[in-house]
Scaffold this motif. Structure first.
Motif, PDB file in Angstrom:
ATOM      1  N   GLN A  14       0.920  -1.558  -0.022  1.00  0.00           N
ATOM      2  CA  GLN A  14       0.241  -0.161   0.342  1.00  0.00           C
ATOM      3  C   GLN A  14       1.039   1.532  -0.338  1.00  0.00           C
ATOM      4  N   VAL A  15       0.153   1.713  -1.015  1.00  0.00           N
ATOM      5  CA  VAL A  15       1.546   3.616  -0.999  1.00  0.00           C
ATOM      6  C   VAL A  15       0.052   4.573  -0.719  1.00  0.00           C
ATOM      7  N   ASN A  16       0.169   5.469   0.213  1.00  0.00           N
ATOM      8  CA  ASN A  16      -0.506   6.159   0.595  1.00  0.00           C
ATOM      9  C   ASN A  16       0.265   7.541  -0.202  1.00  0.00           C
ATOM     10  N   ALA A  38       5.480  10.759  -0.907  1.00  0.00           N
ATOM     11  CA  ALA A  38       4.830   8.755  -0.443  1.00  0.00           C
ATOM     12  C   ALA A  38       5.284   8.438   0.544  1.00  0.00           C
ATOM     13  N   LYS A  74      -0.047  10.891  -9.094  1.00  0.00           N
ATOM     14  CA  LYS A  74      -0.006   9.375  -8.954  1.00  0.00           C
ATOM     15  C   LYS A  74       0.751   9.224  -9.149  1.00  0.00           C
ATOM     16  N   ASP A 131      -1.471   1.435  -9.628  1.00  0.00           N
ATOM     17  CA  ASP A 131      -1.279   3.504 -10.219  1.00  0.00           C
ATOM     18  C   ASP A 131      -2.359   3.144  -8.534  1.00  0.00           C
ATOM     19  N   TYR A 132      -1.588   4.223  -7.879  1.00  0.00           N
ATOM     20  CA  TYR A 132      -2.059   4.551  -6.995  1.00  0.00           C
ATOM     21  C   TYR A 132      -1.927   6.734  -6.975  1.00  0.00           C
ATOM     22  N   TRP A 133      -3.232   6.896  -6.271  1.00  0.00           N
ATOM     23  CA  TRP A 133      -3.714   8.409  -6.616  1.00  0.00           C
ATOM     24  C   TRP A 133      -3.391   9.288  -4.789  1.00  0.00           C
TER      25      TRP A 133
END
Length: 119
Positions: free
Chosen positions: A1-3, A24, A96, A107-109
């Motif tokens: 998980q990436v924030n 990030a 992103k 993809d992380y937003w």
């Protein structure tokens, strides 16, 4: 998980400048390309700029010569320097990050930061 957490948005007069930051955190090992996208009211989200892990950049025609994307890999942060802002730049700007871990590409937003440019 990436924030991803964006900051730096606000209200600015036309012709002014803002610098957006996107930090990030989490599982940042596989971060590859990072970028900025924006979405204005009533319009679809559009690409603003991207930057690869190697530093290759890409810009939308509407922002070329005015915006500069950069990244600090040590801080896992991507920046967007916005100069000569125009009212049409008003939008929610979203960060992103593309995460690639062998067979997985995700993809992380971020939640976005609002930029409002007054005339």
């Amino acid at each position: 998980q990436v924030n991803l957490v964006e900051s730096g948005g606000g209200l600015v007069q036309a012709g002014g400048s803002l610098r957006l930051s996107c930090a990030a955190s989490g599982s940042v090992f596989g971060i590859n390309t990072m970028g900025w996208y924006r979405q204005a009211p009533g319009k679809q989200r559009e690409l603003v700029a991207t930057i690869t892990s190697g530093g290759n950049t890409n810009y939308a025609d509407a922002v070329k010569g005015r915006f500069t994307i950069s990244r600090d890999n040590a801080k896992n942060t991507v920046y967007l320097q916005m100069n000569s802002l125009k009212p049409e730049d008003t939008a929610a700007y979203h960060c992103k990050a593309v995460i690639q871990l062998l067979t997985r590409v995700i993809d992380y937003w971020g939640q976005g930061t609002l930029v409002t440019v007054s005339s």
